[in-house]
Design an enzyme around this catalytic site. Structure first.
Site, PDB file in Angstrom:
ATOM      1  CG  PHE A   1      67.097  57.926  97.088  1.00  0.00           C
ATOM      2  CD1 PHE A   1      67.105  56.652  97.620  1.00  0.00           C
ATOM      3  CD2 PHE A   1      67.250  59.005  97.950  1.00  0.00           C
ATOM      4  CE1 PHE A   1      67.242  56.453  98.986  1.00  0.00           C
ATOM      5  CE2 PHE A   1      67.395  58.820  99.316  1.00  0.00           C
ATOM      6  CZ  PHE A   1      67.394  57.545  99.839  1.00  0.00           C
TER       7      PHE A   1
ATOM      8  CG  ASP B   1      63.113  61.972  93.776  1.00  0.00           C
ATOM      9  OD1 ASP B   1      62.039  61.897  94.411  1.00  0.00           O
ATOM     10  OD2 ASP B   1      63.204  61.735  92.552  1.00  0.00           O
TER      11      ASP B   1
ATOM     12  CB  CYS C   1      56.653  60.279  96.104  1.00  0.00           C
ATOM     13  SG  CYS C   1      57.500  58.719  96.460  1.00  0.00           S
TER      14      CYS C   1
ATOM     15  CG  ASP D   1      69.312  54.277  92.476  1.00  0.00           C
ATOM     16  OD1 ASP D   1      68.438  55.160  92.512  1.00  0.00           O
ATOM     17  OD2 ASP D   1      69.056  53.056  92.601  1.00  0.00           O
TER      18      ASP D   1
ATOM     19  CG  ASN E   1      71.782  51.845 101.833  1.00  0.00           C
ATOM     20  OD1 ASN E   1      71.727  52.915 102.439  1.00  0.00           O
ATOM     21  ND2 ASN E   1      70.891  50.886 102.009  1.00  0.00           N
TER      22      ASN E   1
ATOM     23  NE  ARG F   1      62.660  64.427  87.406  1.00  0.00           N
ATOM     24  CZ  ARG F   1      61.690  63.668  86.915  1.00  0.00           C
ATOM     25  NH1 ARG F   1      61.059  64.018  85.809  1.00  0.00           N
ATOM     26  NH2 ARG F   1      61.342  62.545  87.525  1.00  0.00           N
TER      27      ARG F   1
END
Length: 409
Positions: free
Chosen positions: A241, A313, A353, A263, A291, A225
């Site tokens: 996101f 992300d 992730c 989000d 979405n 970040r």
């Protein structure tokens, strides 16, 4: 004479274990030479000549039959052993997360710290733990007590530990789900303490340790970040996101001309707006409940290109090796859309992730997306998780976060 039951494993299992991997799977076990209860410590030995390999927690309820705790035959698994492990973990964090960063970081990262199946995050004076193995569950009071004592001995103010064991993966260990304040000696933690405010990169966040995802807040992207914040001055930023808004906040703090945070969760956006207000930046960040796939598609269809910095992300698109192909398609779709929306000279921050989405596969996806978008990518940075989530090279599961910043040219 060793006091632990011997578990003989296959040559394949031995190769993995001697290579440093801490898991022995059920199909690698050849023999259990004696009585053993799930959660007990056992000695793992080789098929040939029964040579000692290591000692770990046994659980025949789990596909991971043994979680190795030590490869030292002289170790005694008493209070002093776990105290040393905790000290190593805390000393490491004090080194790699110095100053204020130590107050909000991951203190124990499972196997990477020699605590198989245990995660502990620190949010100021509140610790949040997830216990995902039976062996750790049976010894958690000892470990939690030591952790509080050692932190306080270091001069750190901590009230207690909240357990976030509300995850289905516990069922694979024969454990039940649940959450609540850990009842340990010296704990002063109360229900009123479970919305701590943390400071990260100079920004403040209210962490909901009871209802937030995982342990309440994702600490692993802290320095990623910051990397975004350094290069977004004057940019029109789209944070996809956004969840509770940390990338959006870092962009705003870094001097972005505008920030839009998207989000699908209205509840997440409410928490994000609370965090924006907490930092006096609510007027600089617009939120959109949508979405992300549909939002990017709508911008493309309307031929709108209002952003010159897009941050992707997403949550993990794959949590098993069986769904990697569909995850590849999902990652490619959002990255392709983002690349098409960005002007030449615009910037893209993108990540995954999931450790099942290997680095080479993620890079292959980026090449395909760039080709299909008819753009070239100039790499600004390639990053991973923050060092409080250490990567062990012989344990690939600890290497999970891929993070790239590109300029589209």
């Amino acid at each position: 004479m060793r006091e632990y039951t011997k578990v003989t494993i296959t040559r394949k299992g031995e190769k993995m274990a001697r290579g440093g991997h801490p898991w022995v799977f059920g199909d690698e076990v050849l023999d259990v030479a004696g009585p053993v209860e799930n959660g007990d410590l056992v000695d793992v030995v080789s098929e040939k000549k029964g040579k000692y390999i290591g000692t770990g927690f046994y659980n025949d309820h789990s596909k991971i039959r043994v979680r190795l705790l030590s490869r030292n035959a002289n170790d005694r698994f008493d209070e002093a052993f776990f105290a040393r492990r905790i000290q190593y973990a805390l000393d490491y964090r004090k080194t790699v997360m110095p100053g204020e960063d130590f107050k909000d970081c991951r203190l124990i990262f499972g196997e990477a710290d020699g605590f198989p199946g245990l995660t502990v995050d620190r949010f100021g004076d509140v610790l949040v733990a997830q216990v995902l193995s039976l062996g750790m569950e049976q010894r958690k009071e000892l470990i939690f007590t030591q952790l509080l004592e050692q932190l306080r001995a270091m001069g750190e103010e901590v009230k207690g530990i909240y357990e976030r064991n509300d995850v289905k993966i516990r069922e694979l260990e024969g454990l039940t789900e649940g959450q609540g304040i850990a009842e340990i000696p010296g704990s002063t933690l109360t229900e009123q303490d479970l919305m701590p405010i943390i400071t990260e990169n100079g920004l403040r966040y209210r962490v909901d340790v009871v209802n937030g995802q995982k342990t309440g807040y994702f600490l692993d992207q802290k320095y990623n970040r910051l990397a975004v914040s350094r290069i977004c001055a004057g940019k029109h930023v789209l944070d996809c996101f956004t969840h509770t808004g940390p990338f959006a906040l870092n962009a705003a703090k870094g001097g972005a001309a505008s920030v839009t945070a998207v989000d699908i969760s209205g509840e997440a956006l409410k928490r994000a707006r609370d965090n924006f207000a907490l930092n006096g930046l609510e007027d600089k960040i617009q939120t959109v409940e949508a979405n992300v796939f549909e939002y990017l598609t709508d911008l493309e269809n309307k031929k709108q290109h209002p952003f010159d910095f897009i941050i992707l992300d997403p949550p993990a698109f794959t949590k098993s090796s069986h769904t990697v192909k569909s995850a590849f398609r999902g990652y490619k779709e959002i990255n392709l859309k983002a690349m098409k929306l960005l002007p030449r000279g615009g910037y893209l921050a993108t990540c995954s992730c999931s450790h099942f989405m290997k680095s080479e596969l993620f890079v292959e996806m980026l090449h395909e997306a760039a080709r299909d978008a008819a753009v070239s990518l100039r790499q600004v940075e390639a990053r991973q998780q923050a060092p409080d989530h250490p990567i062990l090279y012989n344990v690939p599961e600890t290497d999970y976060l891929k993070f790239y910043i590109f300029q589209v040219v």
